[in-house]
Motif scaffolding. Sequence first.
Motif, mmCIF file in Angstrom:
data_model
loop_
_atom_site.group_PDB
_atom_site.id
_atom_site.type_symbol
_atom_site.label_atom_id
_atom_site.label_comp_id
_atom_site.label_asym_id
_atom_site.label_seq_id
_atom_site.Cartn_x
_atom_site.Cartn_y
_atom_site.Cartn_z
ATOM 1 N N ASP A 261 0.914 -2.087 0.048
ATOM 2 C CA ASP A 261 0.014 -0.080 -0.144
ATOM 3 C C ASP A 261 0.644 1.397 -0.115
ATOM 4 N N LEU A 262 1.548 1.170 -1.419
ATOM 5 C CA LEU A 262 2.378 2.535 -1.588
ATOM 6 C C LEU A 262 1.925 3.490 -2.344
ATOM 7 N N PRO A 263 0.953 4.239 -1.726
ATOM 8 C CA PRO A 263 0.157 5.524 -3.286
ATOM 9 C C PRO A 263 1.525 6.630 -3.261
ATOM 10 N N ARG A 264 2.808 6.720 -2.677
ATOM 11 C CA ARG A 264 3.958 7.400 -3.259
ATOM 12 C C ARG A 264 5.201 7.018 -3.897
ATOM 13 N N VAL A 265 5.161 5.820 -4.060
ATOM 14 C CA VAL A 265 6.093 5.059 -4.774
ATOM 15 C C VAL A 265 6.307 5.371 -5.734
ATOM 16 N N ASP A 266 8.304 6.170 -6.417
ATOM 17 C CA ASP A 266 8.504 6.356 -7.691
ATOM 18 C C ASP A 266 9.221 4.931 -7.876
ATOM 19 N N ILE A 267 9.586 4.072 -6.939
ATOM 20 C CA ILE A 267 10.674 3.013 -7.811
ATOM 21 C C ILE A 267 10.494 1.726 -6.950
ATOM 22 N N PHE A 268 10.068 0.894 -7.910
ATOM 23 C CA PHE A 268 9.627 -0.361 -7.260
ATOM 24 C C PHE A 268 10.142 -1.722 -7.802
ATOM 25 N N LYS A 269 11.573 -2.307 -6.789
ATOM 26 C CA LYS A 269 12.562 -3.506 -7.243
ATOM 27 C C LYS A 269 12.190 -4.502 -6.807
ATOM 28 N N TYR A 270 11.795 -5.655 -7.411
ATOM 29 C CA TYR A 270 11.689 -7.420 -7.007
ATOM 30 C C TYR A 270 12.206 -8.037 -7.795
ATOM 31 N N SER A 271 13.572 -8.531 -6.880
ATOM 32 C CA SER A 271 13.818 -9.836 -7.993
ATOM 33 C C SER A 271 14.095 -11.311 -6.988
ATOM 34 N N GLY A 272 14.481 -12.343 -7.351
ATOM 35 C CA GLY A 272 13.664 -13.023 -6.829
ATOM 36 C C GLY A 272 13.024 -14.198 -6.887
ATOM 37 N N ASP A 273 12.700 -15.617 -5.591
ATOM 38 C CA ASP A 273 11.305 -16.367 -5.344
ATOM 39 C C ASP A 273 10.076 -15.668 -6.318
ATOM 40 N N ILE A 274 9.158 -16.627 -6.778
ATOM 41 C CA ILE A 274 7.910 -15.546 -7.490
ATOM 42 C C ILE A 274 7.156 -16.206 -6.152
ATOM 43 N N ILE A 275 6.708 -14.947 -5.420
ATOM 44 C CA ILE A 275 5.489 -15.260 -4.245
ATOM 45 C C ILE A 275 4.405 -14.259 -4.631
ATOM 46 N N TYR A 276 2.533 -14.468 -3.964
ATOM 47 C CA TYR A 276 2.538 -13.711 -4.455
ATOM 48 C C TYR A 276 2.204 -12.067 -4.092
ATOM 49 N N LEU A 277 2.610 -11.154 -4.898
ATOM 50 C CA LEU A 277 2.248 -9.687 -4.325
ATOM 51 C C LEU A 277 1.025 -9.097 -4.870
ATOM 52 N N ARG A 278 1.098 -8.427 -3.954
ATOM 53 C CA ARG A 278 -0.412 -7.275 -4.518
ATOM 54 C C ARG A 278 -0.785 -6.297 -4.067
ATOM 55 N N PHE A 279 -0.468 -5.762 -4.843
ATOM 56 C CA PHE A 279 -0.532 -4.494 -4.768
ATOM 57 C C PHE A 279 -2.123 -3.551 -4.849
ATOM 58 N N ASN A 280 -2.114 -3.041 -3.754
ATOM 59 C CA ASN A 280 -3.798 -2.996 -3.488
ATOM 60 C C ASN A 280 -3.606 -1.239 -3.517
ATOM 61 N N ARG A 281 -2.821 -0.423 -3.203
ATOM 62 C CA ARG A 281 -2.532 1.041 -3.318
ATOM 63 C C ARG A 281 -1.652 1.462 -4.089
ATOM 64 N N MET A 282 -1.377 1.555 -5.421
ATOM 65 C CA MET A 282 0.236 2.436 -5.553
ATOM 66 C C MET A 282 -0.042 3.421 -6.257
ATOM 67 N N ASN A 283 1.502 4.341 -5.931
ATOM 68 C CA ASN A 283 1.553 5.333 -7.269
ATOM 69 C C ASN A 283 0.759 5.620 -8.554
ATOM 70 N N THR A 284 -0.179 6.568 -8.696
ATOM 71 C CA THR A 284 -0.616 6.609 -10.510
ATOM 72 C C THR A 284 0.201 6.837 -11.333
ATOM 73 N N ILE A 285 1.903 7.378 -10.970
ATOM 74 C CA ILE A 285 2.822 7.300 -11.734
ATOM 75 C C ILE A 285 3.276 7.074 -11.053
ATOM 76 N N ILE A 286 4.631 5.383 -11.593
ATOM 77 C CA ILE A 286 5.535 5.434 -11.212
ATOM 78 C C ILE A 286 6.528 5.228 -12.026
ATOM 79 N N LYS A 287 7.877 5.629 -11.327
ATOM 80 C CA LYS A 287 9.246 6.043 -12.896
ATOM 81 C C LYS A 287 9.978 5.061 -12.783
ATOM 82 N N GLU A 288 9.801 4.014 -11.731
ATOM 83 C CA GLU A 288 10.545 2.761 -12.576
ATOM 84 C C GLU A 288 10.028 1.224 -11.955
ATOM 85 N N VAL A 289 10.634 0.297 -12.554
ATOM 86 C CA VAL A 289 9.979 -0.980 -11.846
ATOM 87 C C VAL A 289 10.761 -1.770 -12.588
#
Length: 486
Positions: A261-289
């Motif tokens: 629940d990250l309404p202000r996030v600009d940069i989001f990085k995930y690497s590794g095993d696949i788990i279920y990532l639930r994005f409940n509330r995210m920034n309307t514009i994310i600079k980098e994923v």
Amino acid sequence: MRSYPQTHLISSFEILHISLTTVSMSAQPDMISNLPDELLVQIVSCLPFKECVRTSVLSKRWRYQYRETTNLGFKESDFVSPSLQDPDRIDARQRFVDFVFQWVGRVQNRVVESFELCLSSPRAYLAQVEALIAFAVRKQVKKLVLDFSSPTWRISPSVPDHEVFVVVPESVYNLTSLESLTVSGCRGFDTKRFADPGIFKSLSFGWMRLLDVEYLLSKAYRLVSLNINNCWELDIVGMEGNLREVSIQNCKFPDVSLSFDLPRVDIFKYSGDIIYLRFNRMNTIIKEVHLDFQMLIKEYEDPNDPNTLCDHLYGLRSAMTLTVCPYLLRVIQQPIYQMHLLQPLTTQHLVLKTRLHPKEFNGIMILLSNCPDLETLTLDMLPPTSFSTDPTYPGIDHKTYWMQNMTCICLMKTLKVVVVRNFVRGRNDLNVLKYLIRYGTVLERVELYLPYGVDEDKKKFANEGAEMLQRSSKHVHVPCAQFLKR
């Protein structure tokens, strides 16, 4: 706004050196060197420590300015070559520790705002490490980096307990001047012991057992940057707040899901095993994923049931720059998931880490088709593996796939720049580039960058490929250049 990738990598020191050289060659006086000492100290303090020391060679005026820096960073890797073997390596490590203490001895009465100590497997230097941490605490530093991880851990499936020596002292938990803290390769770390978690703006943890992260995040109300890499027993099920940058890399989770629940996030990085990532509330514009699951790829083996990746892409569809791995490219082409996946992304810069194996072709086209606003496409070529050198794949002919009559909205309306990193002119890259040039009606440039240190024969071969592409197009410029290493 058009998103262009960074193509020339240059250090802060080189920028400063070019600036001073340009000024000295002109009729104007050296305005930078003539600044007051207080301003020069601010300049060198803004540089990474290694580059700060290098300023001593710029001119007489700069010879001793580096000694006044308020930011100290001591990295074993800057002093000890990884190729050294015992006893030469032992001697080099001792000289490094001696150098650190000599420097610290000279600044006992000066302001120190940040302190960084990176020393792998410091079992023989525990007393020295304790003394240096005590020095940083006495200086009431704002930024503290304590990294005792070993390079050998990066190629090991797990970190042996007997190789983790350093215990973070109580004085660090009670240090209320801190704004940024990095702890890596320590044992017995306790996220609940901080006297005032509300002081932190940046936290980074690596290579250790990490518990009660949610408790720390709930108290760190000023936190904007969180980096967790190669940690285990990470008992976190949710992450929320005003974080602007989140990076989770190669961690082991007891749970199989993690919500955001990250309404202000600009940069989001995930690497590794696949788990279920639930994005409940995210920034309307994310600079980098950045999404990287390539560690899951096994030779000669197709991916298992990966439907959660579809939800990941949809939850992060507002990314302006999206970086994905070969595993994702292989997964999303599976027909049973395509209807679930196909949701338009707002991405303007798509970075594909790829080997351009036929297993990835359909995935590339699916992503291109679902990025109708794409302006820049980067192909980040990965080194081949034993399975990627085999071009065969049932149902896909690597020789004719990119000759088919297929296109998408971004090729016709928005895609203006294509960048290829680590271009070596392989079996499939020219075919892909010819396709992009043929159908890219508004394409302006195809930029090719060779691997750093490539030999002259391969460089010549790559340049011939660039010339071939240039001859095939009248409206696209195809420069070929050496890729500069930072």
